[in-house]
Design a protein around this motif. Structure first.
Motif, mmCIF file in Angstrom:
data_model
loop_
_atom_site.group_PDB
_atom_site.id
_atom_site.type_symbol
_atom_site.label_atom_id
_atom_site.label_comp_id
_atom_site.label_asym_id
_atom_site.label_seq_id
_atom_site.Cartn_x
_atom_site.Cartn_y
_atom_site.Cartn_z
ATOM 1 N N GLY A 81 17.963 -7.986 33.786
ATOM 2 C CA GLY A 81 19.210 -8.141 33.389
ATOM 3 C C GLY A 81 19.109 -8.025 31.799
ATOM 4 N N PRO A 82 20.253 -8.541 30.842
ATOM 5 C CA PRO A 82 19.996 -8.139 29.410
ATOM 6 C C PRO A 82 18.893 -9.206 28.801
ATOM 7 N N PHE A 83 18.488 -10.216 29.638
ATOM 8 C CA PHE A 83 17.338 -11.037 29.266
ATOM 9 C C PHE A 83 16.113 -10.623 30.320
ATOM 10 N N TYR A 84 14.954 -10.307 29.566
ATOM 11 C CA TYR A 84 13.839 -9.993 30.366
ATOM 12 C C TYR A 84 12.780 -10.360 29.637
ATOM 13 N N THR A 85 11.545 -10.672 30.203
ATOM 14 C CA THR A 85 10.247 -11.369 29.500
ATOM 15 C C THR A 85 9.326 -10.121 29.465
ATOM 16 N N GLY A 86 9.696 -8.937 30.191
ATOM 17 C CA GLY A 86 9.097 -7.787 30.194
ATOM 18 C C GLY A 86 7.592 -7.686 30.739
ATOM 19 N N LYS A 87 6.503 -6.814 30.118
ATOM 20 C CA LYS A 87 5.187 -7.054 30.855
ATOM 21 C C LYS A 87 4.598 -8.224 31.105
ATOM 22 N N ALA A 88 5.233 -9.430 30.390
ATOM 23 C CA ALA A 88 4.583 -10.830 30.583
ATOM 24 C C ALA A 88 5.219 -11.591 31.833
#
Length: 576
Positions: free
Chosen positions: A459-466
């Protein structure tokens, strides 16, 4: 005789649908309930908008923060941290809160992707779906979803029990202080106070729906009033203040565990206190712009408790007596009451305990709201006993699930009968919330990274590769926290009065849920049910379901998510 028939792309009321290319691109929604954007996000998960979105982004944070009730919760759990001395109180809080924030990050990823009131058990079912494509049998997803749903529901109700039990003790401690410690409440008097509190919370949560969001802002303000009043008044009132060396480096061990393990047990205070952040998930269908409000509500509530809780712990360590056994064995029945009494005298202690008690009371309202929404979502999917009874939404009381609200309050009153047995049994209510919720939080996080990471749509919030590392670290901490909650706090050789009965209670809950599933529920529980009219599925929604290898089947008059066909269809029983 009966025959199963499937009509691909059939409307919910029979008849062929219009050509998919003519399918509407948005879902019809009552503008009094939600915006088209919020309703569309919910529709992608198969649910129609039934609750009114009364909560703004700040109010979603408010309900999570209000449930945590920072200072009252610290006061209720000082018996976990003080035995390890100031180091356990101060550094135990700081370190455990940091790990809890990691759990919040992992949950925020999921909450932003799929904000639904059922949240945890819905995510579990969804991410287990990829097993049928790549790994084991899809039968496990229903069982895990069922287990998570029950664990989360009973964990939240256990949280209500522990909050209201703590309120009862705080309320009665004021009477004890007023009588100079010359009166001790019986278990029956504690339960009567607890029961009256549960009834009040049931009435308020059922009738104040239209202002419940705004009440959360009031609750947050009350929390901060108490926090700032305490960190100002205690240092001023204390006859002497402890040195920085004592606050940050002094180790005690009032248990028979090794000192290192006594320090680990001090983590139970923040683990129990910062435990209501999933309420942001359970109110997501009542939140405006839920894809952002839910993750931010989770993270800001945890972050605020991490920071301000650490400040409170430092102030308490600076102002409390160094006779820790006297604090824990206070005749007032509450270590915090003794700390206030030593620093501020009788009247000051009564005043602050009254304010503490009020904030604790407000916590109970907020957690009952969260528990009722989780229970309602679970009944919407047919998983609770008497789901048809609990399922309806009350328009009269403001588009809220009144029946599940009253049901959760009644269940809490029954569980609270543990108060009549012994304090050791009552203390298991604290750990019920920890262990039950930890299993419910950890399962969908683990399922996502093990089986569903490649199919995860952020969604709009995402911690990505971590995100993968964060998820594994979160699950590891939740497993550790669950085991920690089952240890006897006093030492390795408990008697009947000091035994930790969490393992007994939670084993009964988890074992009972699994037994119920395999004996009966596996025959009818098929996971989350679609409540939007199948005719209203957009072309994009059908494509998303096909991508998951799913179909939409009507069973006993209800639409459910099925699997294995790769088509969007409607199955019906026809008698001939």
């Amino acid at each position: 005789m009966a025959a199963d028939t499937k009509v691909t792309s059939t409307g919910a009321h029979g008849g062929d649908l219009e050509d998919p290319t003519q399918r509407r691109s948005s879902v019809v929604v009552d503008k009094n309930l939600a915006s088209e954007e919020d309703a569309a996000v919910l529709a992608k998960m198969g649910y129609k908008q039934e609750l009114r979105r009364n909560f703004s982004m700040i109010e979603v944070f408010g309900i999570a923060f209000a449930i945590m009730g920072l200072l009252p919760s610290i006061a209720s759990t000082l018996s976990f941290s003080i035995p390890a001395g100031p180091v356990g109180l101060v550094w135990g809080w700081f370190l455990a809160s940091g790990f809890i924030f990691v759990v919040g990050l992992a949950m925020a990823d999921l909450g932003s992707s799929m904000p639904t009131s059922g949240g945890l058990y819905y995510w579990t079912h969804y991410y287990r779906l990829s097993i049928q494509l790549y790994y084991a049998s899809p039968k496990w997803r229903n069982m895990l979803s069922f287990l998570v749903g029950y664990s989360n529901t009973l964990g939240l109700v256990g949280g209500l029990c522990s909050i209201d039990y703590g309120f009862a003790l705080q309320f009665l401690s004021i009477i004890v202080i007023s009588r100079d410690g010359n009166w001790t409440p019986s278990n029956g008097e504690v339960y009567a106070t607890f029961l009256a509190t549960i009834v009040c919370h049931g009435v308020i949560a059922s009738t104040a729906a239209q202002v419940m969001g705004k009440l959360q802002t009031v609750f947050v303000v009350m929390n901060f009033v108490l926090i700032f009043a305490t960190i100002i008044a205690l240092p001023i009132g204390a006859n002497s203040r402890n040195s920085a060396s004592y606050i940050f480096t002094h180790v005690e061990n009032l248990t028979t565990w090794p000192s290192g393990w006594a320090f680990m047990l001090s983590w139970l205070s923040p683990i129990w206190t910062i435990g209501g952040f999933d309420s942001a998930v359970h109110t997501s269908e009542e939140a405006a712009n839920a894809v952002k409000a839910v993750p931010l509500g989770i993270l800001f509530s945890i972050g605020s408790c991490w920071l301000f809780g650490w400040i409170c712990c430092i102030v308490i360590a600076a102002c409390m007596s160094q006779d820790l056994e006297h604090i824990l064995g206070s005749p007032f029945g509450q270590p915090m009451a003794q700390i206030y009494y030593d620093a501020l005298g009788k009247n000051g202690a009564m005043g602050f305990m009254a304010l503490l008690m009020i904030v604790q009371f407000l916590m109970g309202i907020s957690i009952l709201v969260a528990a009722s929404r989780q229970s309602w979502a679970f009944s919407r999917d047919g998983a609770l006993p008497f789901s048809k009874f609990f399922r309806p939404i009350s328009k009269r009381f403001g588009y809220i699930p009144v029946r599940t609200t009253i049901g959760c309050a009644a269940l809490a009153a029954i569980l609270g009968l543990l108060c009549l047995i012994a304090p050791a049994a009552a203390s298991a209510l604290f750990s019920l919330a920890v262990a039950g919720n930890n299993l419910a939080w950890g399962t969908p996080i683990l399922c996502r990274v093990v089986w569903g990471q490649k199919k995860f749509s952020p969604g709009p919030f995402y911690t990505g590769k971590a995100s993968t590392f964060i998820a594994y670290l979160a699950v590891t901490f939740l497993v550790f926290g669950t085991l920690l909650a089952m240890f006897p706090v006093g030492g390795p050789n408990p008697d009947a009065d000091s035994m930790n009965y969490t393992c007994v209670i939670n084993s009964a809950i988890w074992g009972g849920a699994l037994l119920y599933y395999y004996i009966d529920a596996r025959k009818w529980f098929k996971g989350p049910q679609i409540t939007i009219d199948v005719a209203e599925l957009t072309e994009e929604q059908e494509a998303a379901l096909r991508e998951e290898g799913l179909n939409v089947e009507e069973r006993d008059g209800k639409a459910v998510i099925g699997g294995g066909s790769g088509n969007v269809s409607r199955a019906a029983d026809e008698s001939t």
